[in-house]
Scaffold this active site. Structure first.
Site, PDB file in Angstrom:
ATOM      1  N   GLU A  94      11.973  -2.576  11.460  1.00 20.24           N
ATOM      2  CA  GLU A  94      11.600  -1.460  10.596  1.00 20.24           C
ATOM      3  C   GLU A  94      10.445  -0.707  11.282  1.00 20.24           C
ATOM      4  O   GLU A  94       9.368  -1.271  11.473  1.00 20.24           O
ATOM      5  CB  GLU A  94      11.142  -2.059   9.258  1.00 20.24           C
ATOM      6  CG  GLU A  94      11.085  -1.109   8.127  1.00 20.24           C
ATOM      7  CD  GLU A  94      10.781  -1.832   6.801  1.00 20.24           C
ATOM      8  OE1 GLU A  94      10.156  -2.915   6.823  1.00 20.24           O
ATOM      9  OE2 GLU A  94      11.163  -1.287   5.767  1.00 20.24           O
ATOM     10  N   CYS A 100      10.187   1.416   2.153  1.00 19.38           N
ATOM     11  CA  CYS A 100      11.114   0.369   2.581  1.00 19.38           C
ATOM     12  C   CYS A 100      12.554   0.856   2.506  1.00 19.38           C
ATOM     13  O   CYS A 100      13.450   0.208   3.040  1.00 19.38           O
ATOM     14  CB  CYS A 100      10.905  -0.906   1.784  1.00 19.38           C
ATOM     15  SG  CYS A 100      10.716  -0.582   0.054  1.00 19.38           S
ATOM     16  N   SER A 135       6.370  -7.258   3.124  1.00 21.20           N
ATOM     17  CA  SER A 135       7.143  -7.582   4.318  1.00 21.20           C
ATOM     18  C   SER A 135       7.963  -8.857   4.119  1.00 21.20           C
ATOM     19  O   SER A 135       7.617  -9.729   3.310  1.00 21.20           O
ATOM     20  CB  SER A 135       6.195  -7.748   5.496  1.00 21.20           C
ATOM     21  OG  SER A 135       5.265  -8.768   5.205  1.00 21.20           O
ATOM     22  N   LYS A 193      -2.235  -8.323  -7.821  1.00 24.81           N
ATOM     23  CA  LYS A 193      -3.043  -8.254  -6.598  1.00 24.81           C
ATOM     24  C   LYS A 193      -2.519  -7.121  -5.730  1.00 24.81           C
ATOM     25  O   LYS A 193      -1.481  -7.222  -5.099  1.00 24.81           O
ATOM     26  CB  LYS A 193      -2.988  -9.564  -5.812  1.00 24.81           C
ATOM     27  CG  LYS A 193      -4.088  -9.582  -4.757  1.00 24.81           C
ATOM     28  CD  LYS A 193      -3.680 -10.129  -3.401  1.00 24.81           C
ATOM     29  CE  LYS A 193      -2.932  -9.258  -2.472  1.00 24.81           C
ATOM     30  NZ  LYS A 193      -3.673  -8.239  -1.739  1.00 24.81           N
ATOM     31  N   TRP A 214       0.798  -1.231   0.000  1.00 25.82           N
ATOM     32  CA  TRP A 214       0.000   0.000   0.000  1.00 25.82           C
ATOM     33  C   TRP A 214       0.827   1.275   0.000  1.00 25.82           C
ATOM     34  O   TRP A 214       0.285   2.357  -0.183  1.00 25.82           O
ATOM     35  CB  TRP A 214      -0.948   0.018   1.215  1.00 25.82           C
ATOM     36  CG  TRP A 214      -0.245  -0.304   2.501  1.00 25.82           C
ATOM     37  CD1 TRP A 214      -0.241  -1.511   3.137  1.00 25.82           C
ATOM     38  CD2 TRP A 214       0.593   0.561   3.286  1.00 25.82           C
ATOM     39  NE1 TRP A 214       0.553  -1.457   4.266  1.00 25.82           N
ATOM     40  CE2 TRP A 214       1.063  -0.192   4.380  1.00 25.82           C
ATOM     41  CE3 TRP A 214       0.986   1.902   3.170  1.00 25.82           C
ATOM     42  CZ2 TRP A 214       1.922   0.344   5.353  1.00 25.82           C
ATOM     43  CZ3 TRP A 214       1.838   2.436   4.133  1.00 25.82           C
ATOM     44  CH2 TRP A 214       2.289   1.667   5.200  1.00 25.82           C
ATOM     45  N   ASN A 215       2.153   1.187   0.241  1.00 25.67           N
ATOM     46  CA  ASN A 215       2.883   2.450   0.424  1.00 25.67           C
ATOM     47  C   ASN A 215       3.148   3.200  -0.881  1.00 25.67           C
ATOM     48  O   ASN A 215       3.208   4.426  -0.887  1.00 25.67           O
ATOM     49  CB  ASN A 215       4.164   2.254   1.244  1.00 25.67           C
ATOM     50  CG  ASN A 215       5.137   1.300   0.615  1.00 25.67           C
ATOM     51  OD1 ASN A 215       4.798   0.583  -0.332  1.00 25.67           O
ATOM     52  ND2 ASN A 215       6.341   1.257   1.124  1.00 25.67           N
ATOM     53  N   GLU A 259      11.090  -8.010  -3.091  1.00 25.21           N
ATOM     54  CA  GLU A 259      11.566  -6.719  -2.609  1.00 25.21           C
ATOM     55  C   GLU A 259      10.942  -6.550  -1.231  1.00 25.21           C
ATOM     56  O   GLU A 259       9.751  -6.269  -1.128  1.00 25.21           O
ATOM     57  CB  GLU A 259      11.136  -5.656  -3.625  1.00 25.21           C
ATOM     58  CG  GLU A 259      11.980  -4.431  -3.570  1.00 25.21           C
ATOM     59  CD  GLU A 259      11.415  -3.434  -2.611  1.00 25.21           C
ATOM     60  OE1 GLU A 259      11.788  -3.492  -1.424  1.00 25.21           O
ATOM     61  OE2 GLU A 259      10.595  -2.619  -3.047  1.00 25.21           O
ATOM     62  N   LEU A 260      11.756  -6.789  -0.186  1.00 28.77           N
ATOM     63  CA  LEU A 260      11.193  -6.947   1.155  1.00 28.77           C
ATOM     64  C   LEU A 260      11.590  -5.798   2.089  1.00 28.77           C
ATOM     65  O   LEU A 260      11.945  -4.724   1.634  1.00 28.77           O
ATOM     66  CB  LEU A 260      11.614  -8.319   1.701  1.00 28.77           C
ATOM     67  CG  LEU A 260      11.346  -9.479   0.717  1.00 28.77           C
ATOM     68  CD1 LEU A 260      11.887 -10.793   1.248  1.00 28.77           C
ATOM     69  CD2 LEU A 260       9.852  -9.607   0.423  1.00 28.77           C
ATOM     70  N   ALA A 320      -2.602  -4.260  -2.547  1.00 21.56           N
ATOM     71  CA  ALA A 320      -2.928  -4.312  -1.118  1.00 21.56           C
ATOM     72  C   ALA A 320      -4.376  -3.880  -0.913  1.00 21.56           C
ATOM     73  O   ALA A 320      -4.876  -3.007  -1.628  1.00 21.56           O
ATOM     74  CB  ALA A 320      -1.995  -3.389  -0.345  1.00 21.56           C
ATOM     75  N   SER A 321      -5.030  -4.459   0.086  1.00 19.61           N
ATOM     76  CA  SER A 321      -6.458  -4.137   0.278  1.00 19.61           C
ATOM     77  C   SER A 321      -6.685  -2.718   0.796  1.00 19.61           C
ATOM     78  O   SER A 321      -7.764  -2.174   0.632  1.00 19.61           O
ATOM     79  CB  SER A 321      -7.149  -5.142   1.188  1.00 19.61           C
ATOM     80  OG  SER A 321      -6.240  -5.894   1.873  1.00 19.61           O
TER      81      SER A 321
HETATM   82  P1  ADP Z   1       2.680  -4.542   4.731  1.00 18.10           P
HETATM   83  O1  ADP Z   1       3.218  -4.792   6.090  1.00 18.10           O
HETATM   84  O2  ADP Z   1       3.361  -3.496   3.956  1.00 18.10           O
HETATM   85  O3  ADP Z   1       1.175  -4.457   4.667  1.00 18.10           O
HETATM   86  P2  ADP Z   1       2.475  -7.183   3.622  1.00 18.10           P
HETATM   87  O4  ADP Z   1       3.615  -8.055   3.280  1.00 18.10           O
HETATM   88  O5  ADP Z   1       1.568  -7.618   4.713  1.00 18.10           O
HETATM   89  O6  ADP Z   1       3.139  -5.794   3.922  1.00 18.10           O
HETATM   90  O7  ADP Z   1       1.579  -6.867   2.353  1.00 18.10           O
HETATM   91  C1  ADP Z   1       2.102  -6.668   1.069  1.00 18.10           C
HETATM   92  C2  ADP Z   1       1.181  -7.321   0.073  1.00 18.10           C
HETATM   93  O8  ADP Z   1       1.157  -8.736   0.329  1.00 18.10           O
HETATM   94  C3  ADP Z   1      -0.265  -6.870   0.146  1.00 18.10           C
HETATM   95  O9  ADP Z   1      -0.828  -6.882  -1.171  1.00 18.10           O
HETATM   96  C4  ADP Z   1      -0.907  -7.932   0.999  1.00 18.10           C
HETATM   97  O10 ADP Z   1      -2.300  -8.050   0.789  1.00 18.10           O
HETATM   98  C5  ADP Z   1      -0.181  -9.144   0.485  1.00 18.10           C
HETATM   99  N1  ADP Z   1      -0.198 -10.297   1.397  1.00 18.10           N
HETATM  100  C6  ADP Z   1      -0.234 -10.308   2.749  1.00 18.10           C
HETATM  101  N2  ADP Z   1      -0.264 -11.567   3.219  1.00 18.10           N
HETATM  102  C7  ADP Z   1      -0.236 -12.393   2.138  1.00 18.10           C
HETATM  103  C8  ADP Z   1      -0.245 -13.815   1.940  1.00 18.10           C
HETATM  104  N3  ADP Z   1      -0.254 -14.653   2.967  1.00 18.10           N
HETATM  105  N4  ADP Z   1      -0.226 -14.274   0.670  1.00 18.10           N
HETATM  106  C9  ADP Z   1      -0.186 -13.428  -0.371  1.00 18.10           C
HETATM  107  N5  ADP Z   1      -0.184 -12.100  -0.266  1.00 18.10           N
HETATM  108  C10 ADP Z   1      -0.212 -11.580   0.970  1.00 18.10           C
END
Ligand code: ADP
Length: 482
Positions: free
Chosen positions: A385, A288, A233, A179, A155-156, A254-255, A181-182
């Site tokens: 972080e 990040c 993440s 896909k 989402w950032n 890219e984590l 971020a929600s």
């Molecule tokens: P943040 O901490 O920045 O929200 P996330 O890693 O949780 O980072 O989210 C980054 C992306 O990964 C988002 O699109 C999120 O919906 C997706 N995501 C989170 N969990 C899962 C999962 N188990 N499988 C696939 N995608 C995921």
């Protein structure tokens, strides 16, 4: 009606058709600056994702056969569509994400720049001919698109992170199921509109919003998908790599990061403070590559802290849609809680708050731009972080000590240093175990340079000529001519 609302698609794009989830379910999206619900989008699951993957595979069969010039022409239109609609797309982005309009405009322009850059690279995907050890055989190396790509984004930077993945994939001749971020689905869904405007064939870009686990499981386990590209993440990245291993997919990850920003005694202090503000407080500290740890040499420490504190006091916090805002809200209250926890933990262990340190009086997910000094390695701000507007300052004495402190983390994404000594510049550049290093520069990201990390910050590069390689397979052809 606000003009940008025409770009708020409340449907997914699958095989060129805008539609809801098969289940009929939706979820709500809110504005982090006001807490208002701004709309609902489909809550897609594995079944919807399967259909999107099939559409991407169908489209791949013809997209891969287009010439580089044809792909480049469409991509130039895509870049132009992003640029032409910049103001509305930026307002949409700020409304769902919170960042200032200035930053949102820069993000949309940056997205267009990535697509344009990759449109140019599309025409330079060269193979090789290799001198053969056999007089009666010739050796060719072909570059071919990997196939359907699953792209999962955070989402950032809801637009920019897509541009790096979609741009490179299209250039290579791949098709995509994205896909987002929600928290920020609208900026991604708007890419579907831009793709239509550019004339991309149906199925080349598909966008599904919804259940991260179910969509992620389908993308990583479906054998039709040949590559997973993810920004997010480290924990989720590791889970996706493990899931993708079952079908041996290519992965780019890219984590997370834990970026050090080293200020040496010989630094230009004003330049260091300006770089620090940009690098730490951009996107309210939610990038990040944002600085997580300031390492400041003893001789310059107090002067740097004083000037940084004064610059922080100038930052205007508010709704990103208001012109003049420097720092918007954090993405949600969970983000604020983490920032607060880090500050409380640091103070509990002896750190001292110089500026900010609390939730902002604006309420919601606003947090004060914060400066803390006297930070030590055992504190959470040093190890995790923070992903928020907290500048945490350590003091050090010697160059080797600073490099060792900087490297004392499992992460290795971005690092920064300020020095005017040429020898030190190279020693630091070579000594830092990071994928990207800025010397006398606080913001270094550009579409022409490789973006990526080492250690647990991930693998693979985005942007630049290296970014395209991530979407290409190498094929060896041996041709007998006798
Ligand atoms: P943040 O901490 O920045 O929200 P996330 O890693 O949780 O980072 O989210 C980054 C992306 O990964 C988002 O699109 C999120 O919906 C997706 N995501 C989170 N969990 C899962 C999962 N188990 N499988 C696939 N995608 C995921």
């Amino acid at each position: 009606m606000q003009a940008f609302k025409k770009f708020m698609r409340e449907a997914n794009l699958i095989a060129g058709v805008w539609r809801g989830a098969r289940s009929g379910k939706t979820f709500e999206v809110n504005n982090p600056a006001t807490g208002e619900i701004i709309g609902t989008v489909p809550d897609a699951d594995g079944e919807d994702t399967r259909e999107a993957i099939a559409a991407a595979q169908e489209a791949f069969l013809s997209w891969r056969k287009t010439t580089a010039a044809q792909r480049a022409a469409i991509m130039r239109k895509l870049a132009a569509a992003l640029e032409a609609n910049k103001e509305d797309l930026a307002r949409l982005l700020t409304t769902e994400q919170g960042k200032s309009l200035t930053e949102a405009r820069a993000e949309i322009s940056g997205s267009a720049n990535y697509v344009l850059w990759f449109s140019e690279e599309a025409r330079r995907i060269y193979g090789d001919t290799v001198p053969s050890p056999w007089s009666e055989r010739r050796i060719l190396v072909l570059k071919e698109p990997v196939g359907v790509v699953g792209a999962i984004t955070p989402w950032n930077f809801p637009s920019l992170m897509l541009s790096r993945k979609i741009g490179a994939a299209l250039a290579a001749g791949c098709t995509v199921v994205a896909k987002p971020a929600s928290q920020t689905p609208y900026s991604a869904l708007a890419w579907g509109l831009m793709a239509e405007e550019a004339g991309l064939p149906p199925g080349v870009i598909n966008i599904v919003t919804g259940d991260a686990r179910k969509i992620g499981k389908e993308l990583t386990e479906n054998p039709v998908v040949k590559k997973i590209t993810f920004t997010g993440s480290t924990g989720v990245g590791k889970a996706l790599v493990a899931q993708a291993a079952g079908t041996m997919k290519r992965v780019s990850m890219e984590l997370g990061g834990n970026a050090p920003f080293i200020v040496f005694d010989d630094a230009d202090i004003d330049a260091a403070v300006a770089g620090a503000i940009q690098s730490k407080f951009r996107n309210s500290g939610q990038t990040c590559v944002c600085v997580n740890r300031f390492l400041v040499q003893s001789g310059i420490h107090d002067a740097f802290v004083e000037k940084l504190g004064a610059a922080i006091a100038e930052l205007k916090v508010g709704n990103g849609l208001e012109e003049g805002t420097d720092q918007g809200p954090l993405i949600d209250v969970k983000g604020v809680e983490k920032v607060e926890e880090h500050v409380v933990d640091a103070v509990g262990q002896g750190a001292h708050v110089v500026a900010g340190g609390r939730r902002h009086t604006l309420g919601g997910s606003f947090f004060e731009p914060t400066l803390i000094v006297g930070v030590t390695p055992s504190m959470k701000v040093a190890r995790e972080e923070t992903f928020g507007p907290v500048a945490a300052v350590f003091r050090f004495e010697r160059e080797e000590e600073a490099i060792a402190m900087a490297n004392d983390t499992e992460f290795g994404l971005a690092a920064y240093a300020y020095t005017r000594d040429l020898g030190r510049t190279f020693r630091v550049l070579e000594g830092l175990e990071y994928g990207q290093v800025g010397i006398n520069a606080g913001v270094i990201t550009t579409e022409v340079a490789p973006f990526g990390g080492v250690k647990e910050s991930g693998m693979g590069s985005e942007g630049s000529k290296y970014g395209v390689e991530e979407y290409l397979n190498v094929k060896y052809g041996c041709i007998g001519i006798a």
